[in-house]
Design a protein around this motif. Sequence first.
Motif, PDB file in Angstrom:
ATOM      1  N   SER A   1       0.863  -1.186   0.000  1.00  0.00           N
ATOM      2  CA  SER A   1       0.000   0.000   0.000  1.00  0.00           C
ATOM      3  C   SER A   1       0.896   1.231   0.000  1.00  0.00           C
ATOM      4  O   SER A   1       2.075   1.166   0.344  1.00  0.00           O
TER       5      SER A   1
ATOM      6  N   HIS B   1      -1.276   9.983   9.078  1.00  0.00           N
ATOM      7  CA  HIS B   1      -0.635   8.795   9.637  1.00  0.00           C
ATOM      8  C   HIS B   1      -1.102   8.588  11.074  1.00  0.00           C
ATOM      9  O   HIS B   1      -1.159   9.546  11.863  1.00  0.00           O
TER      10      HIS B   1
ATOM     11  N   HIS C   1      -1.174   3.181  16.321  1.00  0.00           N
ATOM     12  CA  HIS C   1      -2.111   2.677  17.330  1.00  0.00           C
ATOM     13  C   HIS C   1      -1.406   1.627  18.184  1.00  0.00           C
ATOM     14  O   HIS C   1      -0.856   0.648  17.661  1.00  0.00           O
TER      15      HIS C   1
ATOM     16  N   ARG D   1       0.231  -0.967  15.524  1.00  0.00           N
ATOM     17  CA  ARG D   1      -0.263  -0.953  14.152  1.00  0.00           C
ATOM     18  C   ARG D   1      -0.103   0.449  13.571  1.00  0.00           C
ATOM     19  O   ARG D   1      -0.238   1.444  14.280  1.00  0.00           O
ATOM     20  N   SER D   2       0.179   0.484  12.279  1.00  0.00           N
ATOM     21  CA  SER D   2       0.383   1.744  11.575  1.00  0.00           C
ATOM     22  C   SER D   2      -0.640   1.846  10.446  1.00  0.00           C
ATOM     23  O   SER D   2      -0.768   0.915   9.636  1.00  0.00           O
ATOM     24  N   TYR D   3      -1.362   2.967  10.411  1.00  0.00           N
ATOM     25  CA  TYR D   3      -2.422   3.154   9.426  1.00  0.00           C
ATOM     26  C   TYR D   3      -2.203   4.459   8.665  1.00  0.00           C
ATOM     27  O   TYR D   3      -1.678   5.431   9.201  1.00  0.00           O
ATOM     28  N   ARG D   4      -2.681   4.449   7.432  1.00  0.00           N
ATOM     29  CA  ARG D   4      -2.707   5.649   6.602  1.00  0.00           C
ATOM     30  C   ARG D   4      -4.141   6.146   6.526  1.00  0.00           C
ATOM     31  O   ARG D   4      -5.073   5.372   6.278  1.00  0.00           O
TER      32      ARG D   4
ATOM     33  N   LEU E   1      -9.338   4.049   7.225  1.00  0.00           N
ATOM     34  CA  LEU E   1      -7.986   3.689   7.631  1.00  0.00           C
ATOM     35  C   LEU E   1      -7.492   2.522   6.787  1.00  0.00           C
ATOM     36  O   LEU E   1      -8.183   1.502   6.656  1.00  0.00           O
ATOM     37  N   GLU E   2      -6.294   2.671   6.261  1.00  0.00           N
ATOM     38  CA  GLU E   2      -5.663   1.628   5.464  1.00  0.00           C
ATOM     39  C   GLU E   2      -4.350   1.249   6.136  1.00  0.00           C
ATOM     40  O   GLU E   2      -3.507   2.103   6.401  1.00  0.00           O
ATOM     41  N   GLU E   3      -4.192  -0.047   6.437  1.00  0.00           N
ATOM     42  CA  GLU E   3      -2.977  -0.496   7.124  1.00  0.00           C
ATOM     43  C   GLU E   3      -1.764  -0.279   6.230  1.00  0.00           C
ATOM     44  O   GLU E   3      -1.736  -0.685   5.072  1.00  0.00           O
TER      45      GLU E   3
ATOM     46  N   SER F   1       3.955  -3.608  11.316  1.00  0.00           N
ATOM     47  CA  SER F   1       3.063  -4.152  12.338  1.00  0.00           C
ATOM     48  C   SER F   1       3.866  -5.021  13.293  1.00  0.00           C
ATOM     49  O   SER F   1       4.654  -5.866  12.860  1.00  0.00           O
TER      50      SER F   1
END
Length: 306
Positions: free
Chosen positions: A132, A182, A185, A196-199, A214-216, A220
């Motif tokens: 992604s 960004h 979490h 976890r990291s989301y865009r 939210l898109e991962e 992780s």
Amino acid sequence: MTTLDRVVKPKTKRSKRFLQSREPKLTENTKNAMIIKGGNTSLTVTNALKDIYSLKKPNAVLYKKKNTARPFEDQTSLEFFSKKSDCSLFLFGSHNKKRPNNLVFGRMFDYHVLDMIELGIEKFVSLKEIKSSSCPEGTKPLLVFAGDAFDTNGEYARLRSILIDFFRGPTVSAIRLAGLEHILHFTALDGKIYMRSYRVLLKKSGCRTPRIELEEMGPSFDFILRRTHLASDDLYKTAHKQPKALKPKKKKNVSHNVFGTKLGRLHMQKQNLEKLRTRKMKGLRKRGGDVIQGEAAVSPKKSRDE
């Protein structure tokens, strides 16, 4: 006395400006982090250090060479690198049979180790495995912490403080909605810490406020808490002490309630209410012969008995 501890007098203007940049300031610069690879590392630790470095850039320094340092036994090498690179945060990665896939998050105070916490990687998904689009370099993340352990457990509360210092980025005066790209979490559940990291994607919603998805993005992590080295209460309080110039000046007779409303108190001199002039009304006019002070009003007319 080491080379870095001795008193150095600048000989050129460039060296003078460099030493002035290292002097204490009222408003400190953005905290930089040094990411160090231990003497023995695994592929998981190496990729984890690179991914965290990509999230922390440009406020990070990556040491590619191996360093045979043991933070919980000897901290002199970390303090040396901290003073050399002017970094107050560090991340140390190592791997051995007793503690496999190990990461140590820590921070410095006056170029000495303040506190550090060791986390073990149980599960890791790198940035390359999640296909992604990533956020631009230097994006300030939004930090979210979930779990009662961050409020009830002292070690987890200190870990939250270290993670905030590590990932918070530069201090900004204002935030715009489009700039929230960004999210990091952190969840504490059943003795583990999930990162976890989301865009953030802003999509059309048919109204002025966009629809948020939210898109991962990665990386992780599934962490487990291992060893800790926490500062004493006195040292921790000293590290958080603010200079007097930054403390807001207290205004007399001004306070705020729980809702943030500003309340003020005025002190007035004593007033003479006898001379207070009020609104004139026909019913309040003084009649001839009336006694105003201390006695009942007596009408000038004679009574019927006379």
